[in-house]
Design an enzyme around this catalytic site. Structure first.
Site, PDB file in Angstrom:
ATOM      1  N   GLY A   1      36.627  34.753  45.403  1.00 21.48           N
ATOM      2  CA  GLY A   1      37.824  35.816  43.860  1.00 21.48           C
ATOM      3  C   GLY A   1      36.582  36.169  42.721  1.00 21.48           C
ATOM      4  CB  SER A   2      34.463  36.935  41.787  1.00 20.94           C
ATOM      5  OG  SER A   2      33.466  37.751  42.779  1.00 20.94           O
ATOM      6  NE  ARG A   3      38.057  39.181  34.160  1.00 25.95           N
ATOM      7  CZ  ARG A   3      37.984  39.296  33.246  1.00 25.95           C
ATOM      8  NH1 ARG A   3      39.034  38.516  33.021  1.00 25.95           N
ATOM      9  NH2 ARG A   3      38.241  40.372  31.554  1.00 25.95           N
TER      10      ARG A   3
END
Length: 229
Positions: free
Chosen positions: A197-199
């Site tokens: 999960g990241s952005r």
């Protein structure tokens, strides 16, 4: 900038995951064979294969890397650098590089999304720097500045500087950046990869016009997120 150069290789599984997937598959097979030899009942074998087989296919899904090409003219367009959903579209003060107001568009990637990152604009890489940091949940506002991240500044053919920020999330512990200073870059090329999960944040000039809204899903290298003036 002349004709766009296509450098993408035909990758089905991202290179960041090939070694891990091969090693884990070999380990699962070896343990499965060992369980068959150690126990007369096949129940331990099937329990192990079902649990770790599912986990392996989840990892396979995470490392998938679809072949994509943007159809149409890319002049003054900003495309999504990642799969996911829009979590921020707002004006913000950017004080690290530009020291002025910027239009910030952020895309959150869940563990189920493709985690390859694409260049959002055609241009030339001006600056690349990696920063160590915390691992707050990627959708939190403070994640943009406090989490481990990598900053890439790209100068477009029109002379606009665009900041792209790869951000590690609570689970992600590795950011890979392929961008190199002074190299030309193009939409359709891979900019990097973030595990789990990241952005990704994109900081645009205030004259840019956003083409997306909060919670809108994005497809990397396909969805137009903004248009430059």
């Amino acid at each position: 900038m002349g004709e766009r150069i296509k450098k993408l290789k035909k990758i089905r599984i991202h290179r960041e995951g090939t070694n891990e997937l091969a090693l884990s598959a070999g380990l699962i097979i070896a343990i499965g064979v060992l369980l068959l030899r150690l126990f007369e009942s096949h129940i331990p074998f099937w329990i192990f294969i079902i649990i770790f087989g599912i986990a392996w296919f989840v990892a396979l899904n995470f490392y998938r890397c679809p072949i994509r090409y943007f159809n149409g003219d890319t002049e003054k367009l900003v495309v999504a650098p990642a799969d996911g959903k829009i979590v921020v579209v707002e004006e913000t003060e950017e004080n690290d590089y530009f020291h002025d107001k910027r239009l910030m568009i952020s895309i959150f990637m869940s563990p189920l999304n493709v985690h390859a990152n694409w260049f959002p604009v055609d241009g030339k890489v001006k600056f690349v720097k990696h920063f160590d940091g915390n691992y707050h949940k990627a959708w939190l506002p403070k994640a943009s500045e406090e989490n481990e991240h990598a900053d890439i500044i790209i100068t477009t053919p029109e002379g606009e500087d665009i900041l792209v920020r790869q951000i590690a999330g609570a689970m992600a512990r590795r950011i890979v950046t392929y961008a190199k200073p002074e190299e030309e870059c193009y939409i359709d090329e891979h900019m990097g990869f973030i595990k789990l999960g990241s952005r990704v944040d994109v900081f645009l000039p205030m004259t840019a016009r956003a083409c997306v809204t909060i919670n809108q899903p994005t497809t990397g290298d396909q969805t137009v997120i903004a248009k430059l003036a």
